[in-house]
Design a protein around this motif. Structure first.
Motif, short mmCIF file in Angstrom:
data_model
loop_
_atom_site.label_atom_id
_atom_site.label_comp_id
_atom_site.label_asym_id
_atom_site.label_seq_id
_atom_site.Cartn_x
_atom_site.Cartn_y
_atom_site.Cartn_z
N VAL B 138 70.66 29.47 36.78
CA VAL B 138 71.62 28.41 36.50
C VAL B 138 73.05 28.96 36.62
CG1 VAL B 138 72.48 26.80 34.76
CG2 VAL B 138 70.01 27.14 35.06
N VAL B 139 73.25 30.18 36.09
CA VAL B 139 74.58 30.79 36.20
C VAL B 139 74.95 30.97 37.67
CG1 VAL B 139 75.93 32.87 35.73
CG2 VAL B 139 74.40 31.94 33.97
N LEU B 140 73.99 31.52 38.44
CA LEU B 140 74.25 31.69 39.87
C LEU B 140 74.57 30.36 40.52
CD1 LEU B 140 71.60 34.22 41.29
CD2 LEU B 140 74.07 34.50 41.07
N PHE B 141 73.81 29.36 40.15
CA PHE B 141 73.98 28.02 40.71
C PHE B 141 75.42 27.55 40.51
CE2 PHE B 141 73.75 23.46 40.92
CZ PHE B 141 72.75 23.20 41.83
N VAL B 142 75.91 27.69 39.27
CA VAL B 142 77.26 27.24 38.96
C VAL B 142 78.29 28.06 39.74
CG1 VAL B 142 79.00 27.06 37.13
CG2 VAL B 142 76.63 26.38 36.68
N LEU B 143 78.11 29.39 39.71
CA LEU B 143 79.06 30.26 40.41
C LEU B 143 79.10 29.94 41.90
CD1 LEU B 143 78.53 33.77 38.77
CD2 LEU B 143 80.51 32.24 38.58
N TRP B 144 77.92 29.75 42.49
CA TRP B 144 77.85 29.52 43.94
C TRP B 144 78.45 28.15 44.30
CZ3 TRP B 144 76.97 34.13 43.03
CH2 TRP B 144 76.52 35.05 43.99
N THR B 145 78.33 27.24 43.35
CA THR B 145 78.95 25.93 43.56
C THR B 145 80.46 26.10 43.69
OG1 THR B 145 77.26 24.87 42.26
CG2 THR B 145 79.28 23.65 42.58
N PHE B 146 81.04 26.90 42.79
CA PHE B 146 82.49 27.10 42.84
C PHE B 146 82.90 27.88 44.09
CE2 PHE B 146 82.29 25.79 38.39
CZ PHE B 146 83.32 24.86 38.41
#
Lengths: 331, 255, 273
Positions: B138-146
């Motif tokens: 989930v953290v990766l998901f958020v970071l990659w979104t940004f």
């Protein structure tokens, strides 16, 4: 003179412009190739401005006034030459430099168009990092001198030109800049509004020692505010000095107009090689070149020679001086 | 942040209007999903991608797109509003970075709808496929979104900066904007040169496709997935340089 | 003096406006190259999607890959012709307060707007549509028109598409000027119209009952009808029927636009817009 606050050296800006031609065929052709030409809007201009001076920067339309101001404010990068203002090179240290100057463009507001004036000021307070106390003090001053309070809660687009200009002036001085640039600050204003703006500028200059460089078309601005003028034409600096000196150089003519009780003898209508012309009923005029003879000498001679009932001395209007410069340049 | 609240204030005055533009924006997004739905009503899979996977990909691509669209409004209008109308003078005499001022002077809040719809699509597709995500995922998901949003922003800042050289109201933004839609479908359906373009010339694939392949646990393109932050940083650096040079070339309008 | 009221103005009076529209489009050259590239990209995306869909061969709803690619390419090519920004133009005129100017011009407003757009479309036909069609034919495997008659019907239908879109955009513009964020609405409009007009996907592929609903609306006539006529999917009386329906919708929406304009003109006059 103290260390200058602005130093401009051999400043030059060359623009490349594209011509757009008329007609369908030319338009189609321009899809492939365009003609371009280079124009030097500002060429080799050098001057300095001392701390606390108010200097008028004048010239005809397209003479290069705005281009110079835009280079001095960091908006444009010059083609060549140097500028140092407040110790910064404007276009290189732009963000730090503009924090120390104020800028007003008379043609275009610097405020946010759709939001209330006070919101623009709040935003500027944050941008320039002012404390609440400083901000309050500044706004109180502007309210007192400019009467800003009356329309602080209206959006800029609803203000009259004069009101808008006062807001723009206040906005440009919110952060107490030691250096202020004004590009046509009185353009389009009515007489009362113009007077207001001038008074305010004088006040700020006296109270805070703000250095001001202003361009204008209204020479009354210059006459009331500036002891020194810089004249530019076709990008070149034509004159830099006191207003009186400019007058002497361009139109060193003093007119002596006098009324006589008795018609004079035709032989007397000449003095020092210059004709004395009849300009009305019993009224005569002598146009005198100040470099050839002192007006006082001429007055003495006239009073001796004619039976004078009234006499006055007329200096050329600065308006006429500048008009002459635009038409003929400075020799 | 102050710019933001400023704009929000102005916008809420038109609250009703705001809702109608959110709705209009949503209709546009819905139309795109409609296309997928209709295609898949005719075929079970496209190039090895199921409907759910496609929805996940499309949905994911919408999340950074929404963030980007909120900020990008002035980029489209930059040439017109700032260069031709001459507002850029004002920007330059303020002691705040110029690109920052341009981005934050107008918001399209309604575009956040795209991010929300995108998240909903991703959640729906994940449930349907029985995908589960760990906390680090989930953290990766958020970071990659940004990172994705940064890639979009950087590319369009760079392109917008070209209007300092090319005098035109529209500029070269529209075709690249159209190129963006290539990133919403599996990269593998395209010919090699398009894949190359989307990866290394205008790297939209790093904002959507490569992250999605990883999150779908398809086991391909692991290297590209981990390169996403690098690509984002590189794009920002390039965009910054172009913008800076453009500002130096800027010739203001008027006399 | 009837011309001053704007009723029954001859198209002759509108021609100078068309010329100005044409010249305006030429004014910025970058726009030209940008436009051609944009269309190429748009067709390319859908080409690859359909190629992936048809990878195992066969046909979808009676269309082969070749049919589908031709459908998409023809669709985008005619879009480059019928496209106009009457709605946006209306929006900017209101924002800049120029709309009042049009009230004092002695020419009917709707006619002026459509004539201006027609000038631009004439320009597009020559400088965009034909080069785009050539580029597309070179890049993608396209089919020629089904028959000379199909080609003729297609040309008539594509021309009608222009007037249909112009009528729709005029109406959309009139609705949008009541809103403060016109551009957002218009952007959404493009996406919705692209789907509903059959540009992205042939209307015949829509599931029921959506398909029937769509065919009862004007939208498929923007794009599906001319493209289907090109491919010869409708022939004989069915083709003529489609054309008649398209013409009917066009005339009806133009009339509706006149009516709506007269109503909002009253409102604008009162508000001093």
């Amino acid at each position: 003179m103290t260390e200058p606050i602005v130093r401009v050296e051999r400043l030059t800006k060359v623009f490349r412009s594209y011509r757009r031609e008329e007609g369908l065929r030319a338009a189609l052709k321009s899809l492939v190739r365009r003609k371009s030409s280079e124009v030097a809007a500002v060429a080799d201009v050098t001057f300095t401005i001392g701390r606390g001076e108010m200097v008028g920067y004048i010239g005809a339309n397209g003479a290069g006034k705005s281009t110079t101001i835009k280079m001095l404010t960091g908006i444009l990068t010059p083609t060549s030459g140097d500028v140092v203002g407040n110790g910064f090179v404007p276009w290189r240290d732009r963000t730090r430099y503009v924090a120390t100057i104020g800028v007003v463009f008379g043609q275009r507001t610097q405020l946010w168009w759709d939001i209330a004036v006070v919101e623009s000021f709040r935003l500027l307070k944050e941008i320039y990092g002012l404390s609440e106390a400083e901000y309050r003090e500044r706004m109180a001053l502007f309210d007192k001198v400019l009467g800003l309070g009356a329309y602080l809660h209206q959006p800029v687009r609803k203000l009259s030109l004069g009101e808008r200009m006062r807001c723009d002036l206040a906005a440009s001085l919110l952060h107490r800049p030691p250096l202020l640039f004004l590009d046509e600050p009185t353009i389009g204003l009515d007489i009362v509004a113009k007077a207001n703006v001038r008074e305010f500028l004088e006040e700020i200059n006296r109270q805070e020692g703000t250095t001001v460089l202003l361009t204008t078309h209204d020479l009354a601005d210059i006459e009331t505010l500036c002891r020194r003028v810089i004249v530019i034409d076709h990008g070149k600096l034509l004159f830099d000095g006191a207003l009186d000196e400019l007058r002497d150089r361009i139109l060193p003519i003093t007119s002596i107009v006098f009324d006589v009780k008795r018609a004079p003898d035709a032989r007397d209508l000449e003095w020092n090689g210059r004709p004395i012309r009849e300009v009305g009923l019993h009224r005569y005029r002598l146009d005198l070149d100040r470099r050839e003879a002192a007006p006082a000498t001429a007055v003495k001679e006239i009073v001796n020679r004619f039976d004078v009932s009234d006499l006055k001395i007329e200096e050329p209007e600065i308006e006429a001086v500048v008009k002459r410069i635009y038409q003929e340049g400075i020799s | 942040m102050l710019y933001f609240s400023q704009y929000a204030k102005a916008r809420l005055e038109y609250r009703l209007d705001f809702f109608s533009s959110v709705f209009a924006s949503f209709l546009g997004t819905a139309a795109a999903f409609g296309f997928l739905l209709i295609v898949f009503s005719r075929v079970p899979a496209v190039h090895g991608w199921t409907f759910e996977e496609m929805v996940f990909l499309y949905g994911f691509s919408l999340i950074p797109l929404g963030i980007f669209n909120v900020l990008s409004w002035n980029l489209y209008l930059f040439s017109d509003r700032y260069l031709i109308e001459g507002r850029f003078d004002r920007v330059l005499v303020r002691p705040v970075n110029s690109i920052f001022q341009v981005l934050f002077e107008a918001f399209r809040l309604e575009s956040l709808q795209e991010s929300v719809t995108g998240i909903a699509a991703v959640v729906w597709a994940s449930r349907k496929m029985g995908l589960s995500f760990s906390a680090p995922d989930v953290v990766l998901f958020v970071l990659w979104t940004f990172c994705g949003a940064a890639i979009y922003l950087a590319i369009f800042i760079g392109l917008t900066a070209t209007s300092f050289w090319i005098e035109d109201r529209i500029g070269i933004v529209p075709p690249v904007f159209n190129l963006m839609q290539f990133g919403r479908y599996p990269l593998t359906i395209y010919d090699g040169w398009i894949r190359f373009t989307l990866s290394f010339v205008i790297p939209f694939a790093f904002a959507s496709f490569y992250p999605v392949v990883h999150f779908l646990k398809r086991g391909e393109f692991a290297r590209e997935f981990w390169a996403v932050p690098l690509i984002a940083a590189a794009c920002l650096a390039i965009a910054w340089t172009i913008w800076d040079r453009g500002v130096r070339r800027y010739h203001s309008t008027g006399s | 003096m009837s011309a001053v009221r704007g009723e029954g103005t001859p198209w002759r009076a509108a021609l100078p406006f068309a010329r100005i529209g044409f010249l305006n489009m030429l004014a910025f050259r970058a726009r030209y190259y940008v436009g051609v590239l944009t269309y190429l990209f748009n067709v390319a995306v859908y080409y690859f999607i359909w190629r992936a869909v048809f990878r195992q061969g066969g046909s979808v709803a009676g269309m082969t890959l070749e049919d589908m690619v031709t459908y998409v390419a023809v669709g985008w090519a005619i879009r480059s012709f019928y496209f106009n920004e009457i709605d946006r133009e209306l929006g900017t005129q209101v924002q800049e307060g120029k709309l009042a100017m049009n009230l004092i011009r002695p020419v009917d407003f709707q006619t002026v707007m459509i004539a201006d757009a027609a000038g631009q479309s004439a320009f597009r036909a020559v400088l965009f549509t034909i080069p785009i069609a050539i580029v597309l034919a070179l890049v993608f495997p396209l089919k020629p028109p089904a028959s000379p008659l199909a080609a003729l019907l297609f040309l008539v239908s594509a021309t009608l598409s222009f007037f249909l879109v112009a009528a729709l955009n005029f109406l959309v513009g009139l609705v949008a000027i009541r809103s403060k964020s016109i551009l957002g609405i218009l952007r959404a409009k493009y996406l919705v119209f692209e789907l509903l007009s059959g540009l992205l996907i042939p209307t015949t592929l829509f599931p029921q009952p959506l398909r029937s609903i769509l065919f009862a609306s004007p939208f498929p006539h923007i794009n599906f009808t001319p493209a289907a006529l090109y491919l010869g999917q409708a022939a004989g009386t069915r083709a003529l029927g489609l054309l008649a329906l398209q013409a009917g919708w066009t005339a009806g929406l133009l009339a509706l636009g006149q009516y709506a304009w007269r109503r909002s003109r009253r409102r604008i006059t009162i508000q001093g817009g």
